[in-house]
Design an enzyme around this catalytic site. Structure first.
Site, short mmCIF file in Angstrom:
data_model
loop_
_atom_site.label_atom_id
_atom_site.label_comp_id
_atom_site.label_asym_id
_atom_site.label_seq_id
_atom_site.Cartn_x
_atom_site.Cartn_y
_atom_site.Cartn_z
N SER A 42 0.68 -1.35 0.03
CA SER A 42 -0.12 -0.16 -0.10
C SER A 42 1.03 1.34 -0.22
O SER A 42 2.16 1.11 0.31
CB SER A 42 -0.87 0.11 1.29
OG SER A 42 -1.82 -1.00 1.13
C1 SAM Z 1 -3.55 -3.63 -0.44
S1 SAM Z 1 -2.97 -5.42 -0.43
C2 SAM Z 1 -2.17 -5.61 1.10
C3 SAM Z 1 -1.36 -4.73 1.57
C4 SAM Z 1 -0.52 -5.08 2.81
N1 SAM Z 1 -1.34 -5.04 4.04
C5 SAM Z 1 0.81 -4.71 2.92
O1 SAM Z 1 1.12 -4.21 3.81
O2 SAM Z 1 1.72 -4.78 1.68
C6 SAM Z 1 -4.35 -6.28 0.18
C7 SAM Z 1 -4.38 -7.68 0.34
O3 SAM Z 1 -5.61 -8.52 0.77
C8 SAM Z 1 -5.67 -9.69 0.54
N2 SAM Z 1 -7.00 -10.36 0.57
C9 SAM Z 1 -8.17 -10.13 -0.16
N3 SAM Z 1 -9.21 -10.80 0.48
C10 SAM Z 1 -8.68 -11.31 1.44
C11 SAM Z 1 -9.44 -11.86 2.44
N4 SAM Z 1 -10.90 -12.24 2.59
N5 SAM Z 1 -8.50 -12.37 3.43
C12 SAM Z 1 -7.21 -12.09 3.39
N6 SAM Z 1 -6.80 -11.40 2.45
C13 SAM Z 1 -7.24 -10.89 1.65
C14 SAM Z 1 -5.23 -9.78 -1.10
O4 SAM Z 1 -4.96 -10.73 -1.46
C15 SAM Z 1 -3.91 -8.66 -0.87
O5 SAM Z 1 -2.85 -9.15 -0.82
#
Ligand code: SAM
Length: 192
Positions: A42
């Site tokens: 992010s």
């Molecule tokens: C914007 S990215 C992550 C940013 C992260 N927090 C970082 O520090 O890099 C959002 C993530 O949410 C994950 N995601 C989406 N739905 C999800 C769910 N139901 N449970 C867990 N992860 C999920 C996606 O695969 C993705 O890797």
């Protein structure tokens, strides 16, 4: 103050340690960066705002939904300290493994990442949590995550494009909207 603590944590936990090699030269840029598999690390300003809204204290038990690169899990680990616990959950198995590998470099035994159960949002067996961070966008507020908060606990989650805080109470949760943000979608299990 919450924002000062978050800025200190951002100074301790280096973003480049949570980026693929080819993206590290862009670490100082204030934008989301691709980490592969269609997902992102992010934007730093967004992470600062999310974590400031979350008001994390030392000793808190925290759930990080969508841990991706592991950066937010490590930042949360730094904020809760060794008296706290952070559980990161990530739906994409390769990212869950890589995020844990990135986190390992910081030697915080109280923070960990696991693959999310595709049939259950969050980590119902480990709750209730003092804080929940969701860094993927839900279409509507997922009640199953509100249920994983302690009474008095706080969640930060993007809902339909709006950064939203949700405080669990003994009755209806207190929901406050904080402005527009753009995120990848939260995959919500359809367990019909
Ligand atoms: C914007 S990215 C992550 C940013 C992260 N927090 C970082 O520090 O890099 C959002 C993530 O949410 C994950 N995601 C989406 N739905 C999800 C769910 N139901 N449970 C867990 N992860 C999920 C996606 O695969 C993705 O890797």
């Amino acid at each position: 103050m919450s924002e000062d603590r978050v800025r200190e944590a951002l100074g301790r936990i280096r973003r480049e340690d949570f980026l693929p090699r080819r993206q590290r030269r862009f670490a100082a840029q204030d934008r989301a960066l691709a980490i592969g598999l269609g997902q992102t690390n992010s934007q730093p300003t967004t992470v600062l705002n999310l974590l400031s809204l979350l008001e994390v204290d030392e000793g808190h038990q925290v759930l990080d939904v969508g841990s991706g690169s592991g950066w937010t899990t490590a930042l949360l680990g730094s904020l809760v300290g060794s008296a706290g616990t952070v559980y990161g959950v990530e739906l994409v198995p390769e990212l869950a493994a890589w995020g844990q590998q990135n986190l390992d470099a910081y030697d915080m035994a109280w923070a960990s990442i696991q693959q999310a159960d595709p049939e259950a949002l969050g980590l119902p067996d480990k709750g209730p949590f003092d804080r929940i961070l969701v860094s993927a966008e839900a279409g509507s507020l997922p009640t199953s995550l509100v249920d994983q908060l302690e009474v008095g606990g706080l969640m930060v989650i993007p809902v339909a494009g709006v950064m939203t805080t949700v405080r669990r109470t003994t009755t209806e949760p207190t929901v406050v909207r904080h402005g527009l943000y753009s995120f990848v979608p939260l995959i919500v299990p359809d367990v019909g």
